[in-house]
Design a protein around this motif. Structure first.
Motif, short mmCIF file in Angstrom:
data_model
loop_
_atom_site.label_atom_id
_atom_site.label_comp_id
_atom_site.label_asym_id
_atom_site.label_seq_id
_atom_site.Cartn_x
_atom_site.Cartn_y
_atom_site.Cartn_z
N MET A 144 -1.51 -1.29 -5.94
CA MET A 144 -1.18 0.01 -5.42
C MET A 144 -0.28 0.79 -6.36
O MET A 144 0.26 1.81 -6.00
CB MET A 144 -0.53 -0.14 -4.05
N GLU A 145 -0.16 0.28 -7.53
CA GLU A 145 0.63 0.97 -8.54
C GLU A 145 0.11 2.39 -8.77
O GLU A 145 0.88 3.33 -8.96
CB GLU A 145 0.59 0.16 -9.84
N ASP A 146 -1.22 2.55 -8.77
CA ASP A 146 -1.81 3.86 -9.00
C ASP A 146 -1.46 4.86 -7.90
O ASP A 146 -1.28 6.04 -8.16
CB ASP A 146 -3.33 3.75 -9.12
N ARG A 159 0.36 8.39 -8.70
CA ARG A 159 -0.11 9.71 -8.29
C ARG A 159 0.98 10.47 -7.54
O ARG A 159 1.17 11.67 -7.76
CB ARG A 159 -1.39 9.58 -7.45
N VAL A 160 1.72 9.78 -6.67
CA VAL A 160 2.82 10.42 -5.94
C VAL A 160 3.87 10.91 -6.93
O VAL A 160 4.31 12.06 -6.89
CB VAL A 160 3.46 9.46 -4.91
N LEU A 198 2.51 12.17 3.13
CA LEU A 198 2.55 12.52 1.71
C LEU A 198 1.33 13.36 1.32
O LEU A 198 1.45 14.35 0.59
CB LEU A 198 2.64 11.26 0.85
N ALA A 199 0.15 12.96 1.80
CA ALA A 199 -1.07 13.70 1.47
C ALA A 199 -0.99 15.13 2.00
O ALA A 199 -1.30 16.09 1.28
CB ALA A 199 -2.29 12.98 2.04
N LEU A 256 -5.15 10.18 -2.80
CA LEU A 256 -3.82 9.60 -3.03
C LEU A 256 -3.91 8.08 -3.19
O LEU A 256 -3.25 7.50 -4.04
CB LEU A 256 -2.89 9.96 -1.87
N ILE A 257 -4.76 7.44 -2.40
CA ILE A 257 -4.88 5.98 -2.44
C ILE A 257 -5.76 5.51 -3.60
O ILE A 257 -5.42 4.56 -4.30
CB ILE A 257 -5.43 5.44 -1.11
N THR A 258 -6.90 6.19 -3.81
CA THR A 258 -7.89 5.68 -4.78
C THR A 258 -8.04 6.52 -6.03
O THR A 258 -8.60 6.05 -7.02
CB THR A 258 -9.28 5.60 -4.13
#
Length: 115
Positions: free
Chosen positions: A1-3, A7-8, A51-52, A62-64
């Motif tokens: 989940m680093e990505d 992105r955040v 957040l989204a 945001l997740i992918t």
């Protein structure tokens, strides 16, 4: 989940925002973003949704990092629901036996819809 956290952080940097201000505005516990970045763990669905919405992006992106245009339309409708995202999050901690039960339920539903 680093990505996810990359992105955040990228959105925060590009918009020249402060973590503490975002957390306060979204009613998130102090250091939620910093701790998530360090732990590299995906937050609960309601945090992802907050957040989204705050940044004007989709939960999926945001997740992918992917947008909905690459998805089957039936999935776009489903992933926009926080309850479904929360269920998916909880299922990620389940045993293989639970996955098999859920898979059997989905298969049963698909077969009953064809009738």
């Amino acid at each position: 989940m680093e990505d996810f956290w990359y992105r955040v952080r990228d959105l925060i940097t590009k918009r020249q925002l402060k973590l503490v201000d975002i957390e306060k505005e979204l009613d998130l516990p102090h250091s939620t973003i910093s701790i998530g970045t360090v732990r590299k763990s995906l937050p609960r669905a309601e945090v992802v949704l907050k957040l989204a919405d705050y940044f004007g992006v989709t939960c999926r992106w945001l997740i992918t990092g992917q947008d909905e245009s690459s998805l089957d339309p039936k999935y776009v409708r489903v992933i926009s629901k926080p309850q479904v995202m929360e269920l998916a999050y909880k299922l990620s901690f389940c045993s293989t036996g639970i996955y098999k039960v859920v898979d059997a339920l989905i298969l049963f539903d698909e077969q009953s819809r064809k009738r």
